[in-house]
Design a protein around this motif. Structure first.
Motif, PDB file in Angstrom:
ATOM      1  N   VAL A   1       0.855  -1.190   0.000  1.00 31.17           N
ATOM      2  CA  VAL A   1       0.000   0.000   0.000  1.00 31.17           C
ATOM      3  C   VAL A   1       0.888   1.237   0.000  1.00 31.17           C
ATOM      4  N   ALA A   2       0.317   2.350  -0.436  1.00 29.35           N
ATOM      5  CA  ALA A   2       1.022   3.627  -0.380  1.00 29.35           C
ATOM      6  C   ALA A   2       0.853   4.222   1.005  1.00 29.35           C
ATOM      7  N   PRO A   3       1.940   4.549   1.703  1.00 30.62           N
ATOM      8  CA  PRO A   3       1.800   5.189   3.020  1.00 30.62           C
ATOM      9  C   PRO A   3       0.979   6.468   2.914  1.00 30.62           C
TER      10      PRO A   3
ATOM     11  N   PHE B   1      -7.078   7.269   6.496  1.00 28.79           N
ATOM     12  CA  PHE B   1      -7.538   5.878   6.443  1.00 28.79           C
ATOM     13  C   PHE B   1      -7.458   5.317   5.036  1.00 28.79           C
ATOM     14  N   GLN B   2      -8.020   6.044   4.087  1.00 29.45           N
ATOM     15  CA  GLN B   2      -8.076   5.541   2.716  1.00 29.45           C
ATOM     16  C   GLN B   2      -6.742   5.712   1.999  1.00 29.45           C
ATOM     17  N   THR B   3      -6.248   4.623   1.421  1.00 24.79           N
ATOM     18  CA  THR B   3      -5.093   4.731   0.542  1.00 24.79           C
ATOM     19  C   THR B   3      -5.298   3.755  -0.611  1.00 24.79           C
ATOM     20  N   VAL B   4      -4.298   3.632  -1.457  1.00 26.15           N
ATOM     21  CA  VAL B   4      -4.363   2.706  -2.590  1.00 26.15           C
ATOM     22  C   VAL B   4      -3.353   1.592  -2.368  1.00 26.15           C
ATOM     23  N   GLY B   5      -3.635   0.423  -2.930  1.00 20.37           N
ATOM     24  CA  GLY B   5      -2.748  -0.711  -2.743  1.00 20.37           C
ATOM     25  C   GLY B   5      -2.830  -1.681  -3.905  1.00 20.37           C
ATOM     26  N   PHE B   6      -1.894  -2.611  -3.928  1.00 22.78           N
ATOM     27  CA  PHE B   6      -1.860  -3.655  -4.950  1.00 22.78           C
ATOM     28  C   PHE B   6      -1.769  -5.025  -4.288  1.00 22.78           C
ATOM     29  N   ALA B   7      -2.325  -6.019  -4.964  1.00 19.70           N
ATOM     30  CA  ALA B   7      -2.034  -7.426  -4.684  1.00 19.70           C
ATOM     31  C   ALA B   7      -1.696  -8.056  -6.022  1.00 19.70           C
ATOM     32  N   TRP B   8      -0.629  -8.850  -6.066  1.00 19.82           N
ATOM     33  CA  TRP B   8      -0.236  -9.469  -7.331  1.00 19.82           C
ATOM     34  C   TRP B   8       0.258 -10.892  -7.099  1.00 19.82           C
ATOM     35  N   ARG B   9      -0.050 -11.719  -8.075  1.00 20.48           N
ATOM     36  CA  ARG B   9       0.364 -13.115  -8.023  1.00 20.48           C
ATOM     37  C   ARG B   9       1.890 -13.168  -8.138  1.00 20.48           C
ATOM     38  N   ARG B  10       2.521 -13.732  -7.144  1.00 22.69           N
ATOM     39  CA  ARG B  10       3.979 -13.711  -7.062  1.00 22.69           C
ATOM     40  C   ARG B  10       4.628 -14.366  -8.282  1.00 22.69           C
ATOM     41  N   SER B  11       3.961 -15.384  -8.842  1.00 22.22           N
ATOM     42  CA  SER B  11       4.568 -16.162  -9.919  1.00 22.22           C
ATOM     43  C   SER B  11       4.593 -15.442 -11.261  1.00 22.22           C
ATOM     44  N   VAL B  12       3.883 -14.301 -11.413  1.00 28.13           N
ATOM     45  CA  VAL B  12       3.858 -13.651 -12.727  1.00 28.13           C
ATOM     46  C   VAL B  12       5.141 -12.870 -13.000  1.00 28.13           C
TER      47      VAL B  12
ATOM     48  N   ALA C   1      -6.969  26.448   4.557  1.00 18.00           N
ATOM     49  CA  ALA C   1      -7.023  26.033   5.967  1.00 18.00           C
ATOM     50  C   ALA C   1      -5.632  25.580   6.386  1.00 18.00           C
ATOM     51  N   ALA C   2      -4.876  26.493   6.940  1.00 18.01           N
ATOM     52  CA  ALA C   2      -3.469  26.218   7.249  1.00 18.01           C
ATOM     53  C   ALA C   2      -3.300  25.038   8.195  1.00 18.01           C
ATOM     54  N   ALA C   3      -4.231  24.867   9.124  1.00 19.57           N
ATOM     55  CA  ALA C   3      -4.087  23.809  10.131  1.00 19.57           C
ATOM     56  C   ALA C   3      -4.656  22.472   9.677  1.00 19.57           C
ATOM     57  N   SER C   4      -5.280  22.444   8.520  1.00 23.21           N
ATOM     58  CA  SER C   4      -5.925  21.211   8.071  1.00 23.21           C
ATOM     59  C   SER C   4      -4.899  20.117   7.795  1.00 23.21           C
ATOM     60  N   LEU C   5      -5.256  18.889   8.183  1.00 26.13           N
ATOM     61  CA  LEU C   5      -4.403  17.730   7.925  1.00 26.13           C
ATOM     62  C   LEU C   5      -4.929  16.889   6.776  1.00 26.13           C
ATOM     63  N   ARG C   6      -5.918  17.384   6.069  1.00 31.70           N
ATOM     64  CA  ARG C   6      -6.564  16.602   5.025  1.00 31.70           C
ATOM     65  C   ARG C   6      -5.794  16.691   3.708  1.00 31.70           C
ATOM     66  N   TYR C   7      -5.245  15.557   3.314  1.00 31.99           N
ATOM     67  CA  TYR C   7      -4.541  15.447   2.042  1.00 31.99           C
ATOM     68  C   TYR C   7      -5.202  14.350   1.215  1.00 31.99           C
ATOM     69  N   LEU C   8      -5.238  14.560  -0.079  1.00 31.21           N
ATOM     70  CA  LEU C   8      -5.817  13.549  -0.955  1.00 31.21           C
ATOM     71  C   LEU C   8      -4.941  12.303  -0.991  1.00 31.21           C
ATOM     72  N   ARG C   9      -5.468  11.264  -1.585  1.00 31.20           N
ATOM     73  CA  ARG C   9      -4.766   9.976  -1.610  1.00 31.20           C
ATOM     74  C   ARG C   9      -3.569  10.013  -2.553  1.00 31.20           C
ATOM     75  N   PRO C  10      -2.470   9.381  -2.174  1.00 27.75           N
ATOM     76  CA  PRO C  10      -1.301   9.301  -3.067  1.00 27.75           C
ATOM     77  C   PRO C  10      -1.552   8.314  -4.194  1.00 27.75           C
ATOM     78  N   GLY C  11      -0.636   8.251  -5.130  1.00 28.83           N
ATOM     79  CA  GLY C  11      -0.660   7.214  -6.152  1.00 28.83           C
ATOM     80  C   GLY C  11       0.297   6.100  -5.765  1.00 28.83           C
ATOM     81  N   LEU C  12       0.276   5.028  -6.528  1.00 31.66           N
ATOM     82  CA  LEU C  12       1.148   3.899  -6.246  1.00 31.66           C
ATOM     83  C   LEU C  12       1.467   3.187  -7.553  1.00 31.66           C
ATOM     84  N   ALA C  13       2.753   2.943  -7.797  1.00 33.73           N
ATOM     85  CA  ALA C  13       3.190   2.215  -8.988  1.00 33.73           C
ATOM     86  C   ALA C  13       3.717   0.847  -8.581  1.00 33.73           C
TER      87      ALA C  13
END
Length: 404
Positions: free
Chosen positions: A166-168, A172-183, A204-216
């Motif tokens: 998963v992308a750190p 709560f919400q992030t993006v992630g991958f699962a892949w078949r190891r043998s491919v 909002a300077a104090a806001s901690l809300r950031y959108l979700r990252p990407g993941l390759a």
């Protein structure tokens, strides 16, 4: 001895054929605030706190308006303050699913059995099992997942054969991958893309809300690198064309969500360009929260893609908050430099009640040239009981098979 030679020869022939026409089963699946049982327990603890009492931290925007009323905005802010306090602070609150995440209410929770979240996880396991067992899916791009542990749980009996990442993220919400190891002949390599995790409210300077990252995810198939890029873009600016429920918007319109999505255009395009140069065989997939199919259907001159009429193949000029003059997302991504992009055609299913037109699979020009059959995709029904209190997901997995 002759029998063994015949078996060996058949195996080598099969390997040779696979080397020329390997296939990869790919799926994109938004799994709707999927976490572990421990994550859900914390959600219940916070939301049943008397001060919170299942309040909605999102300010509702009236139909036809571009922003909430002042009264609704104040209500949502008070709810957020109470939610933060019950969670142990704003930073910890970001890692707890909000009270509206599973469409539960105080009355639903009192009536619902303690196993309501277990039912959701079982539905996800059964759905993913079908993807792997029946559809031959090798790589799944997940959106709205909490952790690698949650992915491993959802993989169920297939967890031993798959790797996951998963992308750190600070939420709560992030993006992630699962892949078949043998491919992959080498261990798969995951690389987060934090540039997409822009601040949602720059004022909002104090806001901690950031959108979700990407993941390759980079896999070595044969002797070539194939890279899959997973995104979950800003919601609330989905339609270009008016629908009965939603007004259509361009990315330069005044709607607050469109202004945020607009600021993701430049980092997304830059990321795609970098990956396209390093790994010409690439796939961009996920929950775009944008009807790029509607955009692709527009017959536009290149000078009409941006409000300043500059060529979409040229670098974006960003404003002080990262905003661009791009009116459309698809035309920016598919400008052909360094690679054209092609949409795997959408296909809807009467068995799927999830969102329409938000989950996309796009492939590079180099990968498109390898395809021996017309591009196609399908949406598959999720596993869900009729009386299930918490939905398995409000999206259905979109799947395709790609020739490599």
């Amino acid at each position: 001895m002759r029998r063994w030679q015949a078996v060996l020869g058949a195996s080598l022939a099969s390997l040779t054929l696979c080397g020329h026409a390997a296939e990869l089963g790919v799926a994109s699946f938004n799994i709707a605030w999927a976490g572990t049982e421990a994550d859900f327990s914390e959600h219940i603890r916070v939301c049943t706190t008397p001060a919170v009492n299942w309040c909605d931290t999102r300010a509702r925007i009236p139909r036809g308006a571009t922003a909430p009323t002042p009264e609704e905005d104040a209500r949502a802010k008070q709810c957020q303050a109470d939610f933060d306090a019950a969670s142990g602070g704003a930073a910890k609150a970001m890692l707890v699913a909000p009270c509206n995440a599973y469409r539960l209410t105080a009355s639903k929770w009192k009536k619902g059995p303690p196993s309501v979240h277990t039912e959701k996880l079982e539905g996800l396991r059964n759905t993913v099992n079908g993807l792997i067992r029946d559809q031959g899916i090798d790589v799944i791009a997940f959106q709205e997942v909490r952790s690698e542990a949650a992915i491993k749980d959802i993989l169920g009996s297939h967890a031993a054969d798959f790797d996951a990442c998963v992308a750190p993220h600070t939420a709560f919400q992030t993006v992630g991958f699962a892949w078949r190891r043998s491919v992959s002949s080498k261990p798969g390599a995951c690389k987060p893309e934090p540039s997409l995790a822009i601040k949602e409210d720059t004022k909002a300077a104090a806001s901690l809300r950031y959108l979700r990252p990407g993941l390759a995810l980079s896999l070595t198939i044969g002797k070539e690198t194939v890279t899959l890029m997973n995104v979950h873009l800003k919601s609330g600016c989905a339609n270009l064309i008016d629908s009965p429920a939603f007004k259509g918007n361009e990315l330069t319109d005044d709607r607050a969500a469109c202004q945020v999505l607009n600021r993701q255009v430049a980092p997304l395009e830059n990321w795609v360009d970098i990956v396209a140069t390093a790994s010409p065989l690439f796939v961009l997939l996920g929950d775009f929260n944008r009807r790029v199919d509607e955009e692709a259907a527009q017959k536009l001159a290149a000078t009409d893609v941006r409000k300043d009429h500059t060529d979409p193949a040229s670098p974006n000029r960003t404003g002080p908050e990262g905003e661009v003059t791009s009116r459309f997302l698809w035309q920016e991504l598919s400008d052909g430099r360094p690679s054209a992009l092609f949409q795997v055609p959408l296909a809807e299913s009467p068995d799927c009640k999830g969102f329409v037109g938000l989950d996309h699979i796009l492939i590079s020009e180099a990968l498109k040239s390898r395809q021996t059959a017309p591009l196609s995709s399908k949406k598959l029904k999720i596993d869900q009981k009729d009386a299930q209190v918490i939905l398995t997901s409000d999206h259905c997995p979109r799947v395709t098979r790609l020739t490599l």
